[in-house]
Every structure is written in structure tokens, then in C-alpha cells.
Write an enzyme that holds these catalytic residues in place. Structure first.
Site, short mmCIF file in Angstrom:
data_model
loop_
_atom_site.label_atom_id
_atom_site.label_comp_id
_atom_site.label_asym_id
_atom_site.label_seq_id
_atom_site.Cartn_x
_atom_site.Cartn_y
_atom_site.Cartn_z
N PHE A 30 0.85 -0.99 0.09
CA PHE A 30 0.22 -0.53 0.25
C PHE A 30 0.81 1.28 -0.16
O PHE A 30 0.70 1.46 -1.35
CB PHE A 30 -0.63 0.03 1.17
CG PHE A 30 -1.36 1.18 1.79
CD1 PHE A 30 -2.52 2.18 0.76
CD2 PHE A 30 -1.17 1.66 3.05
CE1 PHE A 30 -3.34 3.19 1.24
CE2 PHE A 30 -1.87 3.31 3.55
CZ PHE A 30 -2.42 3.63 2.53
N ASN A 77 11.64 -12.20 -1.46
CA ASN A 77 11.24 -12.73 -0.04
C ASN A 77 12.37 -12.58 0.75
O ASN A 77 13.50 -13.20 1.18
CB ASN A 77 10.92 -14.68 0.53
CG ASN A 77 10.56 -14.31 1.94
OD1 ASN A 77 10.68 -13.39 2.07
ND2 ASN A 77 9.30 -15.04 1.98
N ILE A 78 12.42 -11.31 1.44
CA ILE A 78 14.27 -10.90 2.34
C ILE A 78 14.55 -11.54 3.54
O ILE A 78 15.11 -11.74 4.29
CB ILE A 78 13.68 -9.40 2.06
CG1 ILE A 78 12.63 -9.19 3.80
CG2 ILE A 78 13.68 -8.42 1.70
CD1 ILE A 78 13.03 -7.75 4.98
N GLU A 142 1.67 2.53 16.25
CA GLU A 142 2.11 1.48 18.49
C GLU A 142 3.31 1.21 18.66
O GLU A 142 2.86 -0.03 20.37
CB GLU A 142 1.51 -0.53 17.04
CG GLU A 142 0.09 0.32 17.06
CD GLU A 142 -0.56 -1.76 16.49
OE1 GLU A 142 0.25 -2.00 17.41
OE2 GLU A 142 -1.51 -2.06 16.76
N TYR A 186 3.39 -7.37 17.88
CA TYR A 186 3.56 -5.89 17.02
C TYR A 186 4.66 -5.28 17.67
O TYR A 186 5.73 -4.88 16.56
CB TYR A 186 2.64 -5.78 16.46
CG TYR A 186 3.17 -4.65 14.80
CD1 TYR A 186 3.25 -5.27 13.76
CD2 TYR A 186 2.12 -3.62 15.32
CE1 TYR A 186 3.57 -4.50 12.71
CE2 TYR A 186 2.01 -2.82 14.11
CZ TYR A 186 2.67 -2.51 13.48
OH TYR A 186 3.05 -1.60 12.09
N TRP A 216 -2.02 5.63 8.20
CA TRP A 216 -2.59 6.04 6.54
C TRP A 216 -4.02 5.19 6.43
O TRP A 216 -3.75 4.38 6.24
CB TRP A 216 -1.08 5.77 6.34
CG TRP A 216 -0.09 6.66 6.76
CD1 TRP A 216 0.02 7.23 8.17
CD2 TRP A 216 1.89 6.87 6.61
NE1 TRP A 216 1.27 7.97 8.17
CE2 TRP A 216 2.57 7.45 7.45
CE3 TRP A 216 2.18 6.66 5.37
CZ2 TRP A 216 3.44 8.15 7.75
CZ3 TRP A 216 3.12 5.86 4.84
CH2 TRP A 216 4.28 7.13 5.90
N ARG A 236 -6.91 -4.29 8.43
CA ARG A 236 -8.05 -3.38 9.25
C ARG A 236 -8.89 -2.73 8.86
O ARG A 236 -9.62 -3.26 8.31
CB ARG A 236 -7.20 -2.88 9.02
CG ARG A 236 -4.78 -2.64 9.79
CD ARG A 236 -3.68 -2.39 9.43
NE ARG A 236 -3.70 -2.31 7.79
CZ ARG A 236 -2.29 -1.92 6.72
NH1 ARG A 236 -1.92 -1.19 7.61
NH2 ARG A 236 -2.53 -2.81 5.83
N ARG A 342 -4.19 7.53 20.01
CA ARG A 342 -2.81 7.64 19.48
C ARG A 342 -2.91 8.93 18.62
O ARG A 342 -3.81 9.68 17.55
CB ARG A 342 -2.66 6.51 18.42
CG ARG A 342 -2.65 5.04 18.41
CD ARG A 342 -2.04 3.97 17.75
NE ARG A 342 -2.58 3.36 17.77
CZ ARG A 342 -3.45 1.98 17.70
NH1 ARG A 342 -2.94 2.30 15.75
NH2 ARG A 342 -3.38 0.66 17.65
#
Length: 392
Positions: A30, A77-78, A142, A186, A216, A236, A342
Site C-alpha cells: 500500500f 522474499n527478504i 503502536e 507487533y 495512513w 485493518r 493515538r
């Protein structure tokens, strides 16, 4: 949309900016897709985009575009790819956007969440540090966890004092719930990688910037279950509510939707990221909140607003029962916990980069829901019209 030629650019101190090569880890997501667009359409910079998916940037990768020689995509894929260091070495700076960042996953996939946000990010930090390359690392709002004010009695007057709820990069503590509340897996992983990036700067001279995004929002955010993502998945909040609106179903408010959030338009936020890319002298060594404190609502207010905006952009009547309450345990499973408010303090980003968000919550929701309706409404209607196979 830009043509092939892009005007020369100057930084905030009036100096000419030489074209840069930017390695975007997570460039197909995104945020990555919007940053790729910005860099292709408005700057002379080159992009090396790394991701496992390219759907959201395919329109930029199609041959014959005026910017075709300035963007390349590597399906990597890192976690385990020896090409990563070489690509980071080819670039002037790396922007690391790769993460598992969907709250529904924090409870159900805490190990993946911790590995994705800490272990998998380690090589990126290491390669930047060892090869003297700048790093712009994406963290999260977060990391602040709960506000100090949330521990005061509900009617306590100090709850209304900004120092008890406004989140400051250089002063606010990071307060997480108990270990059994796996939702914090997370935030905790993100905080630890922040501390590691900061330590690499202090001990080994890594030039870094840390970004803490505050919700965002915009087109291409997340997935619509069963349409361009798993049918069982829970995206989300904005995509969750969009999915309900597209299907004509009530929006589910977790624990009454009392949590408060601020929302910023993706295009405003990307302006801030470009300022960081092009102004290293002002951005290096900084941690930036990137959000819009003026766009604060409870999740319940967000649901009501989205219901109204969607009716306007789709021409469909407002739902008779727009929202229903569900418990967090029912929605997310055992181990869910939440931050109360937040609200970003904007002092540092304003001082260093002169950045302020412009787009109101109503306008950003109108833009996003117009995109959601145009992109998904027919596919959702088709999916809903399919007869369900009986399980006899």
C-alpha cells in the site's frame, strides 16, 4: 500524471538534489505503491522495488511508460534471498516498508509477527550499516502502546491534559500490556528494531530515519476479503468497514468502537516521506511521527462517517442497522488488547521538514471509498450472487 521529463528539484535549503536510486523493500504494498508513483511521476529518482507481490505497482511496471528506465521490480522474499545485499549496495538509500501489520495477525500469528518485524528486518539494517547506506525504516505508532492518561480514573481531570495523551517521539514512554496479551507482539518487535537501528547509528554511524505512521489511509489500502485477499482474513479497520459497506452489512464495532484514532491521507503522508528522502541533513538521526492530529475520531464515529460517505459516493441508501457491537475476543480471539488514543505530537517533523497534513477526514474518506466502490463493488456483487454449495 507526469510526462517523461521531470523538473529539477531542490531541497529545503535551496540546494539542487541529484537523482537518487532508492531501494524500496516492500515496494509492492500500500505505502510502497504510492511512494513508487510519487517518485516516478514527480521526481527524476530511480526505484529498485523489492516485494513478493507487484499487483499494486503493475501499472508502473508496464513497458513503454516514460519512466520505464527508472523502475525495476525484484520478486524477493527478504527472509532468505542472497540478492538483497547486492540491491541495497546498488542504491543510495533503502526505505524498509516490509512488515506484518494487520492487528488480526498479532494474536493468531504472534511468531510470524515477531519474526517479520524484527528478525526479517535485521539483514536490511545490517547491510545498510555495513555498506554505509542511508536507511529510512518504517516503524509504527503502536510502539507508544497505551497513553499515560489511560491509567487514570475515567473522570480524572488530568486525562484531558495533552501531556497525558499526546505522543512525543522523544519523551513519551512505551507502555504495553501483559505478555499474555499477544496483541503487543507487533509493537514490541517494532520497538526492538527501532532500538537496534538507533544503536547502529550510535555505535557504527548508520545514517537512519525512523518513521512512525499514524493510520495512513487511502486507495489500495489492505485487501477486501474473498475478492483480492483471503476470504477468512480480517484486514485493518478501514478495509474491514469498506468490506461491510460493499456487502450492505452492518459495520462491526469491536468493544463498542470506543478507541480513538487519528487518520492521515496517504498522499499527504507520502509528501513527508519524499521530504525525508530528499533532505538527509534534516532527517538523519530523527524519529518522525507522521499523522494528522486534526482528524481524530472514535472508531464508532469513523464507522458512522464512512456509512454516510459511502452512501454519497455509491448512491446506495444508508444501512438501516449501520453498526453492531462485537467483543474483541469474538472478533480477534483470545489475547487482544488495545491502545486507547493515538494522537501524534507534530513538533519535530514540523521543525525539521516543515511538513503539515492538509486533507480532512471527510475528504480522505470520500477519495478512498470512491476508489473502493469503483474497484470492488461489481466483484463483491458477483461473489454474493454465487450459490453456496450445500455440504450434504
Amino acid at each position: 500524471m507526469a510526462s517523461g521529463s521531470v523538473a529539477a528539484r531542490v531541497d529545503l535549503d535551496g540546494r539542487a538534489i541529484k537523482p537518487l536510486t532508492v531501494c524500496l523493500v516492500g515496494g509492492g504494498g500500500f505505502i510502497g505503491s504510492h511512494l513508487c508513483e510519487k517518485l516516478m511521476w514527480e521526481t527524476p529518482h530511480r526505484v529498485i522495488a523489492i516485494d513478493v507481490y507487484s499487483d499494486k505497482i503493475q501499472h508502473l511496471l508496464n513497458p513503454g511508460q516514460p519512466w520505464s528506465n527508472r523502475i525495476e521490480f525484484h520478486k524477493i522474499n527478504i527472509k532468505h534471498d542472497s540478492r538483497l545485499e547486492g540491491l541495497i549496495k546498488m542504491a543510495d538509500l533503502t526505505v524498509n516498508l516490509a512488515a506484518i501489520c494487520t492487528p488480526a495477525d498479532y494474536n493468531t500469528r504472534p511468531l510470524d509477527t515477531i519474526y517479520s518485524n524484527f528478525i526479517d528486518a535485521l539483514p536490511v539494517v545490517k547491510y545498510c550499516s555495513e555498506n554505509n547506506k542511508r536507511l529510512i525504516h518504517f516503524s509504527t505508532c503502536e510502539v507508544y502502546g497505551k497513553t499515560v492518561g489511560s491509567f487514570l480514573p475515567k473522570d480524572h481531570p488530568l486525562r484531558k491534559e495533552p501531556e497525558f495523551y499526546v505522543l512525543k517521539e522523544d519523551a513519551s514512554p512505551c507502555i504495553f500490556g501483559p505478555i499474555e496479551k499477544q496483541r503487543w507482539s507487533y509493537a514490541c518487535a517494532k520497538q526492538l528494531i527501532e532500538r537496534l537501528v538507533y544503536a547502529e547509528g550510535a555505535e557504527n554511524g548508520l545514517e537512519f530515519t525512523i518513521v512512525r505512521p499514524f493510520n495512513w489511509i487511502g486507495p489500495r489500502m489492505d485487501f477486501i476479503p474473498g475478492i483480492d485477499g483471503p476470504s477468512e482474513g480480517v484486514p485493518r479497520v478501514l478495509a474491514c468497514f469498506s468490506n461491510n459497506l460493499l456487502r450492505g452489512e452492518p459495520l462491526k464495532l469491536v468493544d463498542g468502537g470506543e478507541s480513538q484514532r487519528t487518520f492521515v491521507y496517504i498522499k499527504d503522508a507520502i509528501e513527508a516521506v519524499l521530504l525525508m528522502i530528499e533532505n538527509p541533513d534534516r532527517a538523519n538521526g530523527q524519529i518522525f511521527n507522521v499523522g494528522n492530529p486534526d482528524n481524530e475520531v472514535t472508531v464508532k464515529q469513523l464507522a458512522e462517517m464512512m456509512t454516510e460517505v459511502y452512501s454519497k459516493v455509491s448512491g446506495e441508501p444508508i444501512l438501516e442497522v449501520p453498526t453492531i457491537d462485537v467483543s474483541s475476543k469474538e472478533f480477534y480471539g483470545e489475547g487482544y488488547d488495545d491502545s486507547d488514543k493515538r494522537i501524534p505530537d507534530m513538533t519535530i517533523i514540523n521543525r525539521q521538514l516543515g511538513w503539515n497534513p492538509k486533507t480532512s477526514l471527510w475528504d480522505l474518506l470520500e477519495s478512498t471509498l470512491t476508489y473502493q466502490h469503483t474497484t470492488y463493488s461489481h466483484a463483491v456483487k458477483r461473489a454474493m450472487a454465487k450459490p453456496v454449495a450445500s455440504s450434504s
